[in-house]
Design a protein around this motif. Structure first.
Motif, PDB file in Angstrom:
ATOM      1  N   VAL A 232       0.835  -1.212   0.000  1.00 50.20           N
ATOM      2  CA  VAL A 232       0.000   0.000   0.000  1.00 50.20           C
ATOM      3  C   VAL A 232       0.865   1.257   0.000  1.00 50.20           C
ATOM      4  O   VAL A 232       0.649   2.196  -0.788  1.00 50.20           O
ATOM      5  N   GLU A 233       1.871   1.292   0.873  1.00 50.20           N
ATOM      6  CA  GLU A 233       2.703   2.501   0.976  1.00 50.20           C
ATOM      7  C   GLU A 233       3.572   2.693  -0.264  1.00 50.20           C
ATOM      8  O   GLU A 233       3.800   3.825  -0.696  1.00 50.20           O
ATOM      9  N   ASP A 234       4.026   1.588  -0.862  1.00 51.20           N
ATOM     10  CA  ASP A 234       4.754   1.687  -2.132  1.00 51.20           C
ATOM     11  C   ASP A 234       3.863   2.276  -3.218  1.00 51.20           C
ATOM     12  O   ASP A 234       4.306   3.111  -4.027  1.00 51.20           O
ATOM     13  N   CYS A 235       2.595   1.838  -3.257  1.00 54.44           N
ATOM     14  CA  CYS A 235       1.646   2.367  -4.252  1.00 54.44           C
ATOM     15  C   CYS A 235       1.432   3.873  -4.047  1.00 54.44           C
ATOM     16  O   CYS A 235       1.457   4.651  -5.008  1.00 54.44           O
ATOM     17  N   ALA A 236       1.234   4.266  -2.787  1.00 53.54           N
ATOM     18  CA  ALA A 236       0.991   5.680  -2.495  1.00 53.54           C
ATOM     19  C   ALA A 236       2.176   6.542  -2.909  1.00 53.54           C
ATOM     20  O   ALA A 236       2.016   7.621  -3.507  1.00 53.54           O
ATOM     21  N   SER A 237       3.395   6.061  -2.615  1.00 51.18           N
ATOM     22  CA  SER A 237       4.595   6.871  -2.918  1.00 51.18           C
ATOM     23  C   SER A 237       4.887   6.925  -4.419  1.00 51.18           C
ATOM     24  O   SER A 237       5.588   7.817  -4.885  1.00 51.18           O
ATOM     25  N   SER A 238       4.336   5.990  -5.197  1.00 52.29           N
ATOM     26  CA  SER A 238       4.601   6.020  -6.644  1.00 52.29           C
ATOM     27  C   SER A 238       3.416   6.562  -7.445  1.00 52.29           C
ATOM     28  O   SER A 238       3.338   6.359  -8.655  1.00 52.29           O
ATOM     29  N   GLY A 239       2.482   7.223  -6.759  1.00 51.35           N
ATOM     30  CA  GLY A 239       1.420   7.939  -7.462  1.00 51.35           C
ATOM     31  C   GLY A 239       0.266   7.091  -7.961  1.00 51.35           C
ATOM     32  O   GLY A 239      -0.453   7.489  -8.882  1.00 51.35           O
ATOM     33  N   VAL A 240       0.057   5.914  -7.364  1.00 52.88           N
ATOM     34  CA  VAL A 240      -1.070   5.060  -7.769  1.00 52.88           C
ATOM     35  C   VAL A 240      -2.378   5.679  -7.286  1.00 52.88           C
ATOM     36  O   VAL A 240      -2.457   6.203  -6.170  1.00 52.88           O
ATOM     37  N   GLY A 241      -3.408   5.622  -8.141  1.00 53.51           N
ATOM     38  CA  GLY A 241      -4.707   6.171  -7.752  1.00 53.51           C
ATOM     39  C   GLY A 241      -5.694   5.117  -7.287  1.00 53.51           C
ATOM     40  O   GLY A 241      -6.568   5.393  -6.476  1.00 53.51           O
ATOM     41  N   LEU A 242      -5.559   3.894  -7.831  1.00 55.32           N
ATOM     42  CA  LEU A 242      -6.533   2.845  -7.539  1.00 55.32           C
ATOM     43  C   LEU A 242      -5.823   1.507  -7.330  1.00 55.32           C
ATOM     44  O   LEU A 242      -5.019   1.088  -8.154  1.00 55.32           O
ATOM     45  N   ILE A 243      -6.119   0.858  -6.192  1.00 51.05           N
ATOM     46  CA  ILE A 243      -5.649  -0.512  -5.944  1.00 51.05           C
ATOM     47  C   ILE A 243      -6.815  -1.458  -6.161  1.00 51.05           C
ATOM     48  O   ILE A 243      -7.930  -1.230  -5.668  1.00 51.05           O
ATOM     49  N   LEU A 244      -6.542  -2.530  -6.901  1.00 52.51           N
ATOM     50  CA  LEU A 244      -7.555  -3.539  -7.197  1.00 52.51           C
ATOM     51  C   LEU A 244      -7.015  -4.880  -6.709  1.00 52.51           C
ATOM     52  O   LEU A 244      -6.053  -5.410  -7.254  1.00 52.51           O
ATOM     53  N   THR A 245      -7.581  -5.438  -5.633  1.00 52.07           N
ATOM     54  CA  THR A 245      -7.093  -6.742  -5.143  1.00 52.07           C
ATOM     55  C   THR A 245      -7.792  -7.867  -5.904  1.00 52.07           C
ATOM     56  O   THR A 245      -8.965  -7.733  -6.283  1.00 52.07           O
ATOM     57  N   VAL A 246      -7.071  -8.961  -6.131  1.00 52.49           N
ATOM     58  CA  VAL A 246      -7.690 -10.151  -6.732  1.00 52.49           C
ATOM     59  C   VAL A 246      -7.319 -11.374  -5.894  1.00 52.49           C
ATOM     60  O   VAL A 246      -6.172 -11.558  -5.522  1.00 52.49           O
ATOM     61  N   ASP A 247      -8.357 -12.168  -5.563  1.00 54.73           N
ATOM     62  CA  ASP A 247      -8.168 -13.401  -4.794  1.00 54.73           C
ATOM     63  C   ASP A 247      -7.606 -13.130  -3.399  1.00 54.73           C
ATOM     64  O   ASP A 247      -7.031 -13.999  -2.779  1.00 54.73           O
ATOM     65  N   ASN A 248      -7.746 -11.918  -2.909  1.00 61.31           N
ATOM     66  CA  ASN A 248      -7.308 -11.584  -1.547  1.00 61.31           C
ATOM     67  C   ASN A 248      -7.896 -10.235  -1.158  1.00 61.31           C
ATOM     68  O   ASN A 248      -8.494  -9.554  -1.990  1.00 61.31           O
ATOM     69  N   GLY A 249      -7.711  -9.868   0.109  1.00 66.46           N
ATOM     70  CA  GLY A 249      -8.115  -8.537   0.550  1.00 66.46           C
ATOM     71  C   GLY A 249      -9.271  -8.509   1.518  1.00 66.46           C
ATOM     72  O   GLY A 249      -9.407  -7.572   2.299  1.00 66.46           O
ATOM     73  N   ILE A 250     -10.113  -9.564   1.522  1.00 67.75           N
ATOM     74  CA  ILE A 250     -11.316  -9.514   2.352  1.00 67.75           C
ATOM     75  C   ILE A 250     -10.974  -9.517   3.847  1.00 67.75           C
ATOM     76  O   ILE A 250     -11.744  -9.021   4.666  1.00 67.75           O
ATOM     77  N   SER A 251      -9.812 -10.065   4.198  1.00 70.93           N
ATOM     78  CA  SER A 251      -9.416 -10.096   5.618  1.00 70.93           C
ATOM     79  C   SER A 251      -8.335  -9.064   5.942  1.00 70.93           C
ATOM     80  O   SER A 251      -7.819  -9.039   7.057  1.00 70.93           O
ATOM     81  N   ALA A 252      -7.993  -8.213   4.968  1.00 70.60           N
ATOM     82  CA  ALA A 252      -6.855  -7.285   5.148  1.00 70.60           C
ATOM     83  C   ALA A 252      -7.346  -5.916   5.624  1.00 70.60           C
ATOM     84  O   ALA A 252      -7.179  -4.898   4.937  1.00 70.60           O
TER      85      ALA A 252
END
Length: 654
Positions: A131-151
């Protein structure tokens, strides 16, 4: 005589319902019985099962409450060229989902990349580092696949940092859902929904197709996405029911002539025949899937993403060859760890029958393959298995995999141990977990307590589920054709299993060092050939048996014949001893019996111990039952004299 230690459950559906399906579908009575056993017990359900395309499906936008929001978020990101990152997972489902959405979003003009956590260093699912790597590199949208429901924490961190998040997942729901902008998970749908059984790749497929339809850009994408859906769904062992069955029936026909260079290269490396009109689930489950899964287990998932997203044949073949090499290494690792685990269980010994759950932890085992070993131990012992190894980076922590049996819910067992665990997740049949090493004994005790609530001692045997009793005259090419027409068989829709009583064993021999090749006959003289995979340990089998089996076609020299694949045997339930006698030997009384159909002599002492020996064999079994019997050398004088006395007593009874 050593036999598999199995329990059989033989279905007995209502004959009236079976007859109704025979009348309305034209199926053979045996196949109608198979359908009723799968809870397809009305003409309407049978119609959908036989012709999945005939079912009127609700639109995904009506079923998934957050699908509309998800499509809007993606469309906005594509229109404004906001950077999208797909956060995938390192198993076959996660990697095919990632490849599917990468292909789809690039086709739709998105600025898209992907991130997959390190299995060895970070474990399953999106984490705060990503998440923090995405934020620092200017990502606008994260899309999880096959994971994320417990995160919960990583997703909350992403929202705090101003990122939009779409979760696509299929794992069981936690008590508190993460604060994402949209969540797509079939577990949020009613049990009756045809979308309920989707794997992660199925959710990704729906999102990709719906977004492409909305943008009017689905043309040229449909087959690619369907093929990746098919590959991921079967490799993930998703249930082959509902829309899975409908879409897989279509996808399996597409795969032999796949337009994707990576799938063609995989088919070539795995030795799957390209002449097939359609692939079978077994072709994926046993040939293509493991070559993908091996990468996520002990390699770099980027290999598979490149394999499934490239259109260059040369690169696809290179990546498929790398998958092949890594899969061979994975097979060697599995074999080594399985042998070590069995040795530990049987020499320590591990008292899994008393605990009703098998928990085994060792250092130096590879995290990536212990799940496969857990499955094999379940097959061998018939008990739930929790297997772990120490974290390389944090040796005071254990990471493990779990596999369950019919009456045991793995995720509920892990929830029961919540306060002892770090991260954990999964579903009824399988799961993953981590815990501090100092909690290991408490974890074992807690799991045993949970297992005692749901497992009776008799459940702790490998289970054979049987559809119907047959005789060999019913095993016709027409029956096999009906079975084949009802593909795909698989998880949640098991390949039919039949059984036949009092079968005579005409011939048996070991082939390929591990397997048994058999010729079987019924009393009327009808013969059939059979194979029993990895059963050389049980050679020689008794000459009279009840058998459980699947039907297989054997193609040889232009001829096609029906053969049996034996998956279960037991001694006939209705056989009787040919001769019985009571005799005295060295001042003690014994009872003895000879079972001609088994070619076996049994001698019982006053304490209930039985010596069982086959005529002409040096090794017999001694114990109160076959489960606890020990092998003994019956040529030793005291056994030899006892056998001689028993045979003399039996001969006097003529």
């Amino acid at each position: 005589m050593k036999l598999p230690n199995q329990r059989w459950i033989i279905s007995s559906p209502d004959p009236k319902i079976v007859e109704q399906l025979v009348q309305t579908t034209g199926l053979l009575p045996l196949m109608a019985q198979v359908l009723v056993n799968r809870e397809i017990n009305t003409p309407e359900l049978a119609q959908v099962y036989l012709e999945p395309e005939s079912q009127l499906l609700p639109q995904p936008l009506e079923e998934f409450p957050d699908l509309g929001v998800s499509v809007e978020l993606l469309q906005d990101a594509i229109a404004s060229q906001d950077k999208i990152v797909i956060c995938g997972d390192y198993d076959a489902d996660g990697m095919t989902s990632t490849a599917l959405l990468l292909r789809a979003l690039k086709h739709l003009g998105a600025d898209v990349d992907y991130a997959i956590p390190s299995r060895m260093k970070e474990g399953y699912g999106i984490n705060t580092r990503i998440v923090e790597d995405c934020a620092s590199s200017g990502v606008g949208l994260i899309l999880t696949v096959d994971n994320g429901i417990s995160a919960y924490e990583p997703i909350a961190r992403a929202i705090d940092l101003g990122l939009s998040v779409i979760i696509t997942d299929h794992h069981d729901l936690p008590e508190k859902l993460p604060p994402a902008d949209a969540i797509l998970n079939p577990k949020l749908l009613p049990e009756s929904s045809p979308y309920r059984g989707l794997a992660g790749v199925g959710v990704a497929y729906i999102l990709a197709v719906t977004t492409a339809q909305n943008l009017g850009l689905l043309k040229g994408l449909t087959d690619q996405l369907l093929e990746l859906f098919t590959l991921g769904t079967i490799a993930d062992l998703a249930p082959l029911v509902g829309v899975n069955r409908r879409w897989l029936k279509r996808g399996l026909r597409k795969l032999p002539k796949s337009q994707l260079a990576g799938i063609q290269a995989l088919i070539q490396m795995a030795g799957v025949s390209e002449e097939q009109k359609q692939l079978q689930p077994d072709d994926i489950g046993f040939k293509l899937g493991p070559r993908i899964n091996a990468i996520g287990r002990i390699g770099d998932p980027q290999l598979v993403i490149e394999l499934l997203t490239t259109d260059e044949e040369g690169l696809a073949l290179e990546r498929a060859m790398q998958c092949e090499q890594i899969n061979q290494k994975r097979q060697q690792l599995c074999k080594k760890i399985e042998e070590e685990a069995i040795n530990l269980i049987e020499t320590l010994p591990v008292n899994w029958q008393q605990d009703r759950v098998l928990v085994i932890v060792q250092p130096h085992w590879h995290h990536g393959v212990i799940g496969i070993v857990a499955s094999r131990l379940v097959e061998r012992y018939g008990a739930p298995v929790f297997i772990g190894t120490y974290e390389e980076e944090e040796p005071e922590k254990i990471r493990g995999s779990a596999r369950g049996i019919e009456e045991f819910h793995v995720f509920e067992a892990l929830e029961f141990c919540d306060d002892l665990l770090g991260k954990y997740g999964g579903h009824k049949a399988a799961g993953g977990f981590s815990l501090p090493i100092q909690n290991l004994e408490a974890f074992k005790e807690r799991l045993s307590r949970f297992a005692h609530q749901c497992l009776k001692p008799e459940y702790l045997k490998p289970l054979i589920k049987i559809d119907a009793q047959t005789d060999f005259k019913q095993l016709t090419p027409y029956l096999y054709q009906q079975i084949d027409n009802l593909q795909p068989w698989g998880i949640g829709n098991d390949f039919p299993v039949f059984w036949t009583a009092n079968v005579k064993l005409i011939e048996q021999r070991i082939v390929g060092q591990k397997h048994l090749k058999l010729v079987l006959a019924q009393e009327d003289g009808t013969e059939i050939k059979a194979i029993a995979w990895r059963w050389a340990d049980y050679f020689p089998l008794p000459t009279c048996l009840d058998i459980a089996y699947k039907l297989k076609e054997n193609h040889w020299n232009g001829n096609t014949t029906i053969e049996l694949e034996i998956i279960g045997i037991r001694l006939p339930q209705n056989i009787r001893a040919t001769k019985k006698a009571v005799f005295q030997h060295q001042g003690r009384e014994y009872a003895c019996s000879f079972w001609e159909s088994l070619n076996e002599l049994r001698i019982r002492n006053a304490q209930g111990k039985v010596l069982a020996v086959n005529r002409g064999k040096r090794i017999g079994l001694l114990g109160t039952n076959r489960d606890n019997a020990q092998e003994v050398d019956v040529t030793q004088p005291h056994y030899y004299q006892l056998i001689k006395a028993a045979m003399a007593a039996l001969n006097m009874e003529k």
